[in-house]
Design a protein around this motif. Structure first.
Motif, short mmCIF file in Angstrom:
data_model
loop_
_atom_site.label_atom_id
_atom_site.label_comp_id
_atom_site.label_asym_id
_atom_site.label_seq_id
_atom_site.Cartn_x
_atom_site.Cartn_y
_atom_site.Cartn_z
N ALA A 1 0.94 -1.17 -0.12
CA ALA A 1 0.05 -0.07 0.05
C ALA A 1 0.69 1.40 0.26
N SER A 2 0.60 2.11 -1.08
CA SER A 2 1.68 3.33 -1.16
C SER A 2 0.89 4.61 -0.85
N ALA A 3 1.40 5.05 0.32
CA ALA A 3 0.82 6.35 1.00
C ALA A 3 1.15 7.54 -0.07
N LYS A 4 1.93 7.31 -1.08
CA LYS A 4 2.05 8.37 -2.08
C LYS A 4 0.86 8.60 -2.93
N ASP A 5 -0.20 7.64 -2.95
CA ASP A 5 -1.33 7.79 -3.55
C ASP A 5 -2.52 8.44 -2.34
N VAL A 6 -2.37 9.61 -2.32
CA VAL A 6 -3.13 10.36 -1.02
C VAL A 6 -4.42 9.93 -1.16
N ASP B 1 -14.72 2.33 16.24
CA ASP B 1 -14.49 3.43 17.06
C ASP B 1 -13.20 4.26 16.97
N TYR B 2 -12.21 3.54 16.49
CA TYR B 2 -10.85 3.99 16.28
C TYR B 2 -10.29 3.57 14.99
N VAL B 3 -9.77 4.70 14.35
CA VAL B 3 -8.96 4.24 13.11
C VAL B 3 -7.57 4.52 13.27
N ILE B 4 -6.55 3.87 13.24
CA ILE B 4 -5.16 3.73 13.44
C ILE B 4 -4.32 3.71 12.07
N VAL B 5 -3.67 4.63 11.53
CA VAL B 5 -2.75 4.44 10.41
C VAL B 5 -1.43 4.05 10.62
N HIS B 6 -0.70 3.42 10.35
CA HIS B 6 0.69 3.14 10.53
C HIS B 6 1.29 3.49 8.93
N LEU B 7 2.31 4.57 9.23
CA LEU B 7 3.06 4.83 7.96
C LEU B 7 4.37 4.63 8.00
N GLN C 1 3.62 15.97 7.40
CA GLN C 1 2.52 16.80 8.07
C GLN C 1 1.36 17.13 7.06
N ASP C 2 1.59 17.32 5.83
CA ASP C 2 0.44 17.28 4.91
C ASP C 2 -0.49 16.23 4.87
N LEU C 3 0.35 15.08 4.83
CA LEU C 3 -0.56 13.58 4.97
C LEU C 3 -1.20 13.41 6.27
N ALA C 4 -0.77 13.83 7.28
CA ALA C 4 -1.28 13.58 8.69
C ALA C 4 -2.43 14.40 8.94
#
Length: 359
Positions: free
Chosen positions: A211-216, A231-237, A252-255
């Motif tokens: 999964a690429s986080a470059k594809d926002v 209830d909670y969503v967790i994103v590990h990058l 910072q932009d992605l966060a």
């Protein structure tokens, strides 16, 4: 660990039960009517478990290269004394920065390639790790054959792993789990890929990969999907710049975009040194967890630790850094004055993040 009702991106369990009955009458010309069979009913549905506060623990970059490989012969003790901290959490997660294969062809043009046998999953499980991400710049170090081996190992061991899959749907899919009544969705992705490997390593609708986080837009879509019913969503990058202790503008932009999409926690690593963490619009962001189980850690890259987040009433109510120092590849928990000094240094890292110490 206090976890129930697990579903995952690569290991799904389904079950169904039903019960019922009907009353029947048979009338004959010469005999009495049969008495009706006693009615039965389905057992009453159990009320959902009450939501209790939970603690989630995050460790950083983990592999089993070099002399660490031999530790896999005894999975129960492979991660050393830091396992006590991981087991104490209700859910623990690390970044598994290696391909899970014993064969394959190393990726072209890479100075370092990491791989480990499937017993790495046994070592993580024994140490109290509940989920891992393989979305990083070493997850496909042994290319397509290594990917196939990794996916087979994930299926065979049933170890919850995010950020990797046989196609994009699988790679971006959240691992979902209920912990003490709290429904969690965990997504993994990487913002760091070698330029010449981006196309080969990125999962598509028809090809396996990461999964690429470059594809926002794809990440935003994944977070919004995970938000539904959880209830909670967790994103590990996997993100940042090696050895740089402040986040990059793209981090910072992605966060900001992922939090706007519904993420409650955004954490990750890659820089090999710890970065700062804190609150952004009431949600929690941590820009770099540093090394964790890492054979080459030394000097400033040996600074390590476990991030503990308390989740309560739909919010991250507290954050704590449990510092460690990597020795012989393993994070050794610090105590006393050494721990106090490291926590102070960790808090100071927040100054360049734009984050706050409190919600």
């Amino acid at each position: 660990m206090a976890m129930t009702a697990v579903t995952g991106a690569l290991a799904l369990a389904t079950g169904a039960c039903s019960s019922g009955s009907g009353n029947s009458e048979a009338e004959g010309d010469t005999g009495p009517t049969k008495p009706a069979a006693p009615a039965t009913s389905a057992p009453p549905k159990q009320a959902p478990a009450a939501k209790q506060p939970i603690v989630i623990a995050f460790g950083g970059d983990t592999h089993f290269e070099g002399y660490l490989r031999s530790r896999l012969a005894k999975p129960a003790t492979a991660l050393g004394p830091i396992a006590k901290t991981l087991r104490a959490a209700d859910l623990a997660m690390v970044n598994l920065e290696t391909a899970i294969t014993t064969g394959g062809t190393p990726a072209p043009g890479k100075e370092f390639t990491f791989r480990a046998p499937a017993s790495a999953f046994a070592a993580l499980r024994a140490a109290g790790v509940d989920v891992t991400s393989m979305a990083n710049n070493h997850g496909m170090d042994f290319m397509d054959s290594g990917l196939r081996d990794s996916l087979k190992a994930i299926r065979r061991t049933g170890f919850p792993t995010v950020g990797i899959g046989k196609n994009a749907a699988e790679a971006y899919r959240a691992h979902q789990v209920t912990v003490k009544g709290n429904r969690l969705a965990i997504i993994g992705a990487t913002q760091v890929l070698d330029d010449h490997l981006i196309e080969a390593w990125t999962a598509t609708e028809t090809k396996g990969g990461l999964a690429s986080a470059k594809d926002v837009p794809r990440m935003v879509k994944a977070v919004r999907a995970a938000r539904q019913g959880n209830d909670y969503v967790i994103v590990h990058l996997h993100w940042g710049e090696e050895l740089k202790a402040c986040p990059l503008p793209r981090q910072q932009d992605l966060a900001k975009q992922l939090i706007a999409a519904g993420a409650d926690v955004v954490v990750g690593g890659h820089a090999h040194v710890p970065l700062g963490g804190g609150y952004l619009k009431g949600k929690y962001v941590h820009y770099g967890l540093g090394n964790f189980v890492f054979s080459s850690a030394a000097g400033k890259t040996a600074s390590s630790g476990v991030l503990q987040l308390k989740l309560q009433d739909g919010k991250v109510s507290a954050a704590k850094w449990k510092p460690a120092r990597i020795s012989s590849g393993l994070p050794m928990p610090l105590s006393g004055a050494a721990a106090t000094a490291e926590v102070k240094r960790w808090n100071a890292l927040r100054s360049c993040t734009g984050l706050t110490a409190a919600p």
